[in-house]
Design a protein around this motif. Structure first.
Motif, PDB file in Angstrom:
ATOM      1  N   ALA A  15      18.473  20.048  87.516  1.00 43.42           N
ATOM      2  CA  ALA A  15      18.385  21.317  88.241  1.00 43.42           C
ATOM      3  C   ALA A  15      19.266  22.363  87.580  1.00 43.42           C
ATOM      4  CB  ALA A  15      18.799  21.134  89.696  1.00 43.42           C
ATOM      5  N   THR A  16      18.808  23.590  87.610  1.00 40.96           N
ATOM      6  CA  THR A  16      19.607  24.701  87.091  1.00 40.96           C
ATOM      7  C   THR A  16      20.665  25.084  88.112  1.00 40.96           C
ATOM      8  OG1 THR A  16      17.698  25.530  85.877  1.00 40.96           O
ATOM      9  CG2 THR A  16      19.532  27.057  86.217  1.00 40.96           C
ATOM     10  N   PRO A  17      21.945  25.035  87.770  1.00 38.80           N
ATOM     11  CA  PRO A  17      22.979  25.373  88.756  1.00 38.80           C
ATOM     12  C   PRO A  17      22.929  26.845  89.139  1.00 38.80           C
ATOM     13  CG  PRO A  17      23.946  25.129  86.581  1.00 38.80           C
ATOM     14  CD  PRO A  17      22.515  24.692  86.459  1.00 38.80           C
ATOM     15  N   ILE A  18      23.317  27.133  90.353  1.00 39.14           N
ATOM     16  CA  ILE A  18      23.350  28.516  90.843  1.00 39.14           C
ATOM     17  C   ILE A  18      24.614  29.190  90.336  1.00 39.14           C
ATOM     18  CG2 ILE A  18      23.411  29.959  92.908  1.00 39.14           C
ATOM     19  CD1 ILE A  18      21.983  27.664  94.363  1.00 39.14           C
ATOM     20  N   ASP A  19      24.460  30.364  89.747  1.00 43.26           N
ATOM     21  CA  ASP A  19      25.617  31.092  89.229  1.00 43.26           C
ATOM     22  C   ASP A  19      26.588  31.402  90.362  1.00 43.26           C
ATOM     23  OD1 ASP A  19      24.564  31.065  86.717  1.00 43.26           O
ATOM     24  OD2 ASP A  19      23.665  33.053  86.864  1.00 43.26           O
ATOM     25  N   PRO A  20      27.884  31.207  90.137  1.00 39.45           N
ATOM     26  CA  PRO A  20      28.860  31.505  91.184  1.00 39.45           C
ATOM     27  C   PRO A  20      29.042  33.007  91.349  1.00 39.45           C
ATOM     28  CG  PRO A  20      29.990  30.911  89.157  1.00 39.45           C
ATOM     29  CD  PRO A  20      28.522  30.708  88.903  1.00 39.45           C
ATOM     30  N   PRO A  21      29.531  33.463  92.499  1.00 39.27           N
ATOM     31  CA  PRO A  21      29.806  34.895  92.671  1.00 39.27           C
ATOM     32  C   PRO A  21      30.842  35.376  91.664  1.00 39.27           C
ATOM     33  CG  PRO A  21      29.860  33.740  94.773  1.00 39.27           C
ATOM     34  CD  PRO A  21      29.811  32.688  93.718  1.00 39.27           C
ATOM     35  N   THR A  22      30.611  36.530  91.105  1.00 37.30           N
ATOM     36  CA  THR A  22      31.547  37.102  90.136  1.00 37.30           C
ATOM     37  C   THR A  22      32.279  38.321  90.690  1.00 37.30           C
ATOM     38  OG1 THR A  22      29.772  38.441  89.196  1.00 37.30           O
ATOM     39  CG2 THR A  22      30.172  36.292  88.195  1.00 37.30           C
ATOM     40  N   MET A  23      31.775  38.891  91.780  1.00 35.83           N
ATOM     41  CA  MET A  23      32.411  40.065  92.382  1.00 35.83           C
ATOM     42  C   MET A  23      32.472  39.895  93.889  1.00 35.83           C
ATOM     43  SD  MET A  23      30.898  43.347  90.343  1.00 35.83           S
ATOM     44  CE  MET A  23      31.018  43.444  88.561  1.00 35.83           C
ATOM     45  N   ALA A  24      33.407  40.578  94.498  1.00 37.80           N
ATOM     46  CA  ALA A  24      33.549  40.521  95.949  1.00 37.80           C
ATOM     47  C   ALA A  24      33.902  41.900  96.471  1.00 37.80           C
ATOM     48  CB  ALA A  24      34.624  39.519  96.351  1.00 37.80           C
ATOM     49  N   ILE A  25      33.418  42.192  97.664  1.00 31.93           N
ATOM     50  CA  ILE A  25      33.774  43.414  98.367  1.00 31.93           C
ATOM     51  C   ILE A  25      34.246  43.040  99.765  1.00 31.93           C
ATOM     52  CG2 ILE A  25      32.201  44.946  97.114  1.00 31.93           C
ATOM     53  CD1 ILE A  25      30.222  44.633  99.400  1.00 31.93           C
ATOM     54  N   THR A  26      34.976  43.931 100.374  1.00 33.31           N
ATOM     55  CA  THR A  26      35.419  43.737 101.759  1.00 33.31           C
ATOM     56  C   THR A  26      34.593  44.646 102.663  1.00 33.31           C
ATOM     57  OG1 THR A  26      37.663  43.190 101.065  1.00 33.31           O
ATOM     58  CG2 THR A  26      37.348  43.836 103.353  1.00 33.31           C
ATOM     59  N   ILE A  27      33.861  44.038 103.568  1.00 35.08           N
ATOM     60  CA  ILE A  27      33.061  44.778 104.546  1.00 35.08           C
ATOM     61  C   ILE A  27      33.781  44.708 105.886  1.00 35.08           C
ATOM     62  CG2 ILE A  27      30.868  44.866 105.792  1.00 35.08           C
ATOM     63  CD1 ILE A  27      29.476  43.842 103.362  1.00 35.08           C
ATOM     64  N   ALA A  28      34.068  45.853 106.461  1.00 36.69           N
ATOM     65  CA  ALA A  28      34.842  45.905 107.697  1.00 36.69           C
ATOM     66  C   ALA A  28      34.178  46.846 108.696  1.00 36.69           C
ATOM     67  CB  ALA A  28      36.275  46.367 107.403  1.00 36.69           C
ATOM     68  N   VAL A  29      34.745  46.879 109.873  1.00 38.33           N
ATOM     69  CA  VAL A  29      34.266  47.783 110.917  1.00 38.33           C
ATOM     70  C   VAL A  29      34.557  49.225 110.507  1.00 38.33           C
ATOM     71  CG1 VAL A  29      34.618  48.489 113.316  1.00 38.33           C
ATOM     72  CG2 VAL A  29      34.546  46.067 112.727  1.00 38.33           C
ATOM     73  N   ASN A  30      33.644  50.122 110.787  1.00 40.61           N
ATOM     74  CA  ASN A  30      33.846  51.529 110.495  1.00 40.61           C
ATOM     75  C   ASN A  30      34.849  52.118 111.493  1.00 40.61           C
ATOM     76  OD1 ASN A  30      33.598  54.154 109.598  1.00 40.61           O
ATOM     77  ND2 ASN A  30      31.693  54.550 110.687  1.00 40.61           N
TER      78      ASN A  30
END
Length: 323
Positions: A15-30
């Motif tokens: 199986a082809t492995p799934i690429d890991p996340p390379t970036m992250a953002i913070t989503i918060a309450v407005n």
């Protein structure tokens, strides 16, 4: 990545492995002064349920809770994928506060810092190859191949850090007059490439809350370009334009024209504003800095400072420099 077959099969298919996340953002309450006026889903519980529901079906998305109850860290494969998630949520009625994307680093066995690397393939006309090479080199790109391609174009390949590609898609389309083709693929982790220069200009920050006045915006055009039209609601700490210099500038966009009983030809001239450069969602994500946030609602995309109060903002800047 499961193999379905007869019972007597002992070895699964590769199986082809799934690429890991390379970036992250913070989503918060407005939490802006205009929060809750345009969206229907504004609570942290609604945002949490929606993000974890997305992580169940989207294998490339990782969601983690943070130390604060109203903010969540969302990891993905580049700012485009994260932008699609944010756009989908805003169309569903969510109001969000989004931070600048940051690259997910890791440490190897020797204790050295490593960052995600990507192979970038570019097809451009020969006349635009110089500016593309220059821009990607500034973003720590290393050219590995250059050869003629079909249609009189040049094909170039680069290996460069993922963080160097943040915000470059729009620049690339502008530099190549829309004729270039760019593709990228994750290749693994490599040594940390050092600092990459970010935005060079400061921003114009509103120092009051109200409705932007055409006459006031006209007077601010010499300070830089605007990203909002007249007649929209603004608040203290909201970004309304880009400064022509490298420092932030607090301005008054509510100042109306003083009326007098003296009438002359020059005083009665109509105010003509330059059309504002309203950023798209992807452009806004790449534009903001660490001390800024993007406010996303079903009707608008606004840029703002993380700390709206100017005194608090200055104190946090001093503490950051000291640290």
């Amino acid at each position: 990545a499961d193999t379905v077959g007869a019972i007597e099969l002992q070895s699964p298919l590769r199986a082809t492995p799934i690429d890991p996340p390379t970036m992250a953002i913070t989503i918060a309450v407005n939490d802006s002064p205009l929060a809750g006026t345009e969206g229907t889903k504004v609570t942290s519980r609604m945002i949490r349920d929606r993000l974890f529901k997305e992580a169940e079906s989207n294998v490339a998305i990782r969601v983690k809770e943070t130390e604060t109850a109203d903010a969540f860290e969302v990891g993905g494969r580049g700012e485009l994928q994260l932008g699609v998630l944010i756009e989908t949520m805003r169309r569903e009625g969510f109001e969000l506060s989004v931070s600048r994307p940051r690259v997910l680093f890791q440490t190897n066995e020797a204790g050295d810092r490593e960052e995600p690397m990507e192979e970038v393939q570019v097809d451009v006309d020969e006349e635009y190859s110089g500016i593309v090479v220059e821009k990607l080199s500034m973003r720590k790109g290393n050219m590995t191949e250059m050869r003629p391609s079909s249609g009189g174009k040049l094909r170039m390949k680069f290996v460069m850090p993922s963080r160097g590609m943040i915000g470059y898609q729009g620049e690339f389309m502008t530099d190549t007059r829309g004729s270039g083709v760019l593709s990228r693929i994750f290749t693994g982790y490599g040594p940390y490439k050092g600092d990459i220069a970010g935005r060079r200009n400061g921003v114009l920050i509103s120092n009051a809350t109200g409705v932007a006045v055409e006459y006031a915006l006209w007077g601010l055009e010499e300070r830089g370009f605007l990203i909002i039209p007249h007649g929209v609601r603004i608040y203290e700490g909201m970004i309304i334009g880009q400064h022509s210099r490298d420092n932030d500038l607090e301005v008054n966009a509510l100042k109306a024209k003083q009326l007098t009983n003296i009438r002359t030809t020059s005083k009665d001239e109509a105010v003509k504003l330059t059309p504002p450069r309203i950023p798209t969602l992807e452009q806004a994500i790449a534009y903001i800095e660490e001390d800024e946030l993007m406010e996303v609602t079903p009707k608008n995309i606004r840029l703002r400072k993380r700390y709206l109060d100017p005194n608090l903002r200055k104190r946090m800047e001093k503490s950051a420099k000291t640290a």
